[in-house]
Design a protein around this motif. Structure first.
Motif, PDB file in Angstrom:
ATOM      1  N   LEU A  17     -13.778  52.173  -2.980  1.00 11.04           N
ATOM      2  CA  LEU A  17     -13.370  51.335  -3.932  1.00 11.04           C
ATOM      3  C   LEU A  17     -11.715  51.513  -3.700  1.00 11.04           C
ATOM      4  O   LEU A  17     -11.214  52.521  -3.689  1.00 11.04           O
ATOM      5  CB  LEU A  17     -13.705  51.924  -5.344  1.00 11.04           C
ATOM      6  CG  LEU A  17     -13.507  51.021  -6.651  1.00 11.04           C
ATOM      7  CD1 LEU A  17     -14.082  49.638  -6.496  1.00 11.04           C
ATOM      8  CD2 LEU A  17     -13.716  51.828  -7.777  1.00 11.04           C
ATOM      9  N   LEU A  18     -10.917  50.214  -3.651  1.00 14.09           N
ATOM     10  CA  LEU A  18      -9.523  50.323  -3.331  1.00 14.09           C
ATOM     11  C   LEU A  18      -8.832  50.698  -4.813  1.00 14.09           C
ATOM     12  O   LEU A  18      -8.797  49.606  -5.394  1.00 14.09           O
ATOM     13  CB  LEU A  18      -9.040  49.277  -2.476  1.00 14.09           C
ATOM     14  CG  LEU A  18      -9.984  48.904  -1.069  1.00 14.09           C
ATOM     15  CD1 LEU A  18      -9.438  47.721  -0.547  1.00 14.09           C
ATOM     16  CD2 LEU A  18      -9.538  50.256  -0.304  1.00 14.09           C
ATOM     17  N   LYS A  85      -6.770  38.726  -1.345  1.00 12.39           N
ATOM     18  CA  LYS A  85      -7.676  38.274  -0.473  1.00 12.39           C
ATOM     19  C   LYS A  85      -8.411  39.715   0.124  1.00 12.39           C
ATOM     20  O   LYS A  85      -7.740  40.176   0.530  1.00 12.39           O
ATOM     21  CB  LYS A  85      -7.057  37.350   0.777  1.00 12.39           C
ATOM     22  CG  LYS A  85      -8.146  36.781   1.707  1.00 12.39           C
ATOM     23  CD  LYS A  85      -7.711  35.732   2.376  1.00 12.39           C
ATOM     24  CE  LYS A  85      -8.538  34.828   3.112  1.00 12.39           C
ATOM     25  NZ  LYS A  85      -8.046  33.622   3.795  1.00 12.39           N
ATOM     26  N   VAL A  86      -9.752  39.419  -0.185  1.00  8.68           N
ATOM     27  CA  VAL A  86     -10.433  40.819   0.431  1.00  8.68           C
ATOM     28  C   VAL A  86     -11.359  40.430   1.448  1.00  8.68           C
ATOM     29  O   VAL A  86     -11.949  39.463   1.543  1.00  8.68           O
ATOM     30  CB  VAL A  86     -11.186  40.991  -0.959  1.00  8.68           C
ATOM     31  CG1 VAL A  86     -12.317  42.339  -0.769  1.00  8.68           C
ATOM     32  CG2 VAL A  86     -10.419  41.320  -2.021  1.00  8.68           C
ATOM     33  N   ARG A  87     -11.640  41.611   2.317  1.00  9.73           N
ATOM     34  CA  ARG A  87     -12.450  41.326   3.589  1.00  9.73           C
ATOM     35  C   ARG A  87     -13.538  42.293   3.205  1.00  9.73           C
ATOM     36  O   ARG A  87     -13.463  43.659   3.440  1.00  9.73           O
ATOM     37  CB  ARG A  87     -11.646  41.782   4.629  1.00  9.73           C
ATOM     38  CG  ARG A  87     -12.479  41.728   5.848  1.00  9.73           C
ATOM     39  CD  ARG A  87     -11.656  42.067   7.360  1.00  9.73           C
ATOM     40  NE  ARG A  87     -12.487  42.111   8.371  1.00  9.73           N
ATOM     41  CZ  ARG A  87     -11.888  42.708   9.640  1.00  9.73           C
ATOM     42  NH1 ARG A  87     -10.862  42.849   9.742  1.00  9.73           N
ATOM     43  NH2 ARG A  87     -12.805  42.484  10.613  1.00  9.73           N
ATOM     44  N   PRO A 121     -10.980  46.150  -5.476  1.00  8.61           N
ATOM     45  CA  PRO A 121     -12.019  45.462  -4.646  1.00  8.61           C
ATOM     46  C   PRO A 121     -12.858  46.768  -4.049  1.00  8.61           C
ATOM     47  O   PRO A 121     -12.254  48.047  -3.714  1.00  8.61           O
ATOM     48  CB  PRO A 121     -11.245  44.903  -3.411  1.00  8.61           C
ATOM     49  CG  PRO A 121     -10.045  44.666  -3.894  1.00  8.61           C
ATOM     50  CD  PRO A 121      -9.565  45.668  -4.820  1.00  8.61           C
ATOM     51  N   GLY A 122     -14.431  46.506  -3.894  1.00 11.60           N
ATOM     52  CA  GLY A 122     -14.949  47.761  -3.249  1.00 11.60           C
ATOM     53  C   GLY A 122     -16.492  47.389  -3.298  1.00 11.60           C
ATOM     54  O   GLY A 122     -16.768  46.120  -3.137  1.00 11.60           O
ATOM     55  N   SER A 123     -17.224  48.406  -3.045  1.00 15.68           N
ATOM     56  CA  SER A 123     -18.652  48.419  -2.958  1.00 15.68           C
ATOM     57  C   SER A 123     -19.072  49.470  -4.104  1.00 15.68           C
ATOM     58  O   SER A 123     -19.635  50.204  -3.563  1.00 15.68           O
ATOM     59  CB  SER A 123     -19.375  48.755  -1.388  1.00 15.68           C
ATOM     60  OG  SER A 123     -18.838  49.951  -1.270  1.00 15.68           O
ATOM     61  N   ALA A 124     -18.735  49.124  -4.979  1.00 15.32           N
ATOM     62  CA  ALA A 124     -19.343  49.930  -6.256  1.00 15.32           C
ATOM     63  C   ALA A 124     -20.732  50.044  -6.779  1.00 15.32           C
ATOM     64  O   ALA A 124     -21.541  50.842  -7.320  1.00 15.32           O
ATOM     65  CB  ALA A 124     -18.369  49.764  -7.407  1.00 15.32           C
ATOM     66  N   GLY A 139     -11.030  45.546   3.594  1.00 17.65           N
ATOM     67  CA  GLY A 139      -9.646  45.675   3.068  1.00 17.65           C
ATOM     68  C   GLY A 139      -9.287  44.643   2.339  1.00 17.65           C
ATOM     69  O   GLY A 139      -9.900  43.814   1.858  1.00 17.65           O
ATOM     70  N   GLN A 140      -7.880  44.627   1.945  1.00 19.54           N
ATOM     71  CA  GLN A 140      -7.191  43.561   1.223  1.00 19.54           C
ATOM     72  C   GLN A 140      -5.893  43.086   1.404  1.00 19.54           C
ATOM     73  O   GLN A 140      -5.211  44.051   1.877  1.00 19.54           O
ATOM     74  CB  GLN A 140      -7.243  43.848  -0.460  1.00 19.54           C
ATOM     75  CG  GLN A 140      -6.560  44.955  -0.948  1.00 19.54           C
ATOM     76  CD  GLN A 140      -6.342  45.320  -2.195  1.00 19.54           C
ATOM     77  OE1 GLN A 140      -6.716  44.673  -3.081  1.00 19.54           O
ATOM     78  NE2 GLN A 140      -5.956  46.774  -2.520  1.00 19.54           N
ATOM     79  N   THR A 141      -5.528  41.819   1.198  1.00 23.06           N
ATOM     80  CA  THR A 141      -4.078  41.563   1.552  1.00 23.06           C
ATOM     81  C   THR A 141      -3.721  40.931   0.173  1.00 23.06           C
ATOM     82  O   THR A 141      -4.455  40.307  -0.670  1.00 23.06           O
ATOM     83  CB  THR A 141      -4.177  40.359   2.356  1.00 23.06           C
ATOM     84  OG1 THR A 141      -4.840  40.906   3.900  1.00 23.06           O
ATOM     85  CG2 THR A 141      -2.765  39.982   3.012  1.00 23.06           C
TER      86      THR A 141
END
Length: 145
Positions: A17-18, A85-87, A121-124, A139-141
């Motif tokens: 989780l960012l 924008k998330v990857r 953004p994440g994988s929660a 990641g994210q921009t």
């Protein structure tokens, strides 16, 4: 975020989780597009709900994990907009403790919850698996619009 699995035998499973805090007037900020997404409402004990708002606000204690999110988000506040924008991260968490929960956070200044929103953004809600000897990049921009 770059994760490498050095094992030659075992899969590496992880969550990420960012934790990005954005300075914003919490009474005016909106996050979109999250309409019609299923989310885990952690404030209500983890029940799943469907988002109906066009712009998600944080006018009260908010801790929501949006699942299978679109990977592009707008954070709008008082005429200013940021684009995320998330990857490779399929969830996004929107969090702000509000007054009641925020006042119980030991290192939070009085009223601090009124001046930010977390859009993370994440994988929660799921684990990411990296096969032996492989790597994963997410990641994210962030762009000022």
């Amino acid at each position: 975020l770059h994760v490498e699995n050095p094992s030659s035998e075992q899969t590496l499973s992880f969550q990420a989780l960012l934790h990005t805090y954005y300075a914003a007037n919490a009474s005016h900020v909106k996050i979109s597009p999250l309409t019609n997404l299923t989310y885990i409402n952690k404030v209500k004990g983890g029940i799943e709900e469907v988002e109906t708002r066009d712009g998600v606000d944080v006018l009260q204690f908010t801790d929501a994990v949006y699942k299978n999110a679109p990977k592009e988000y707008l954070i709008s506040c008082e005429g200013k907009t940021l684009k995320l924008k998330v990857r490779e991260l399929n969830d996004v968490v929107v969090w702000n403790p509000g007054a009641e929960a925020g006042s119980k956070i030991g290192d939070m200044e009085d009223g601090g919850w009124e001046r930010y929103v977390c859009v993370e953004p994440g994988s929660a809600s799921y684990f990411i698996d990296v096969a032996p000897g492989k790597h994963w990049i997410g990641g994210q921009t962030i762009t000022v619009m």
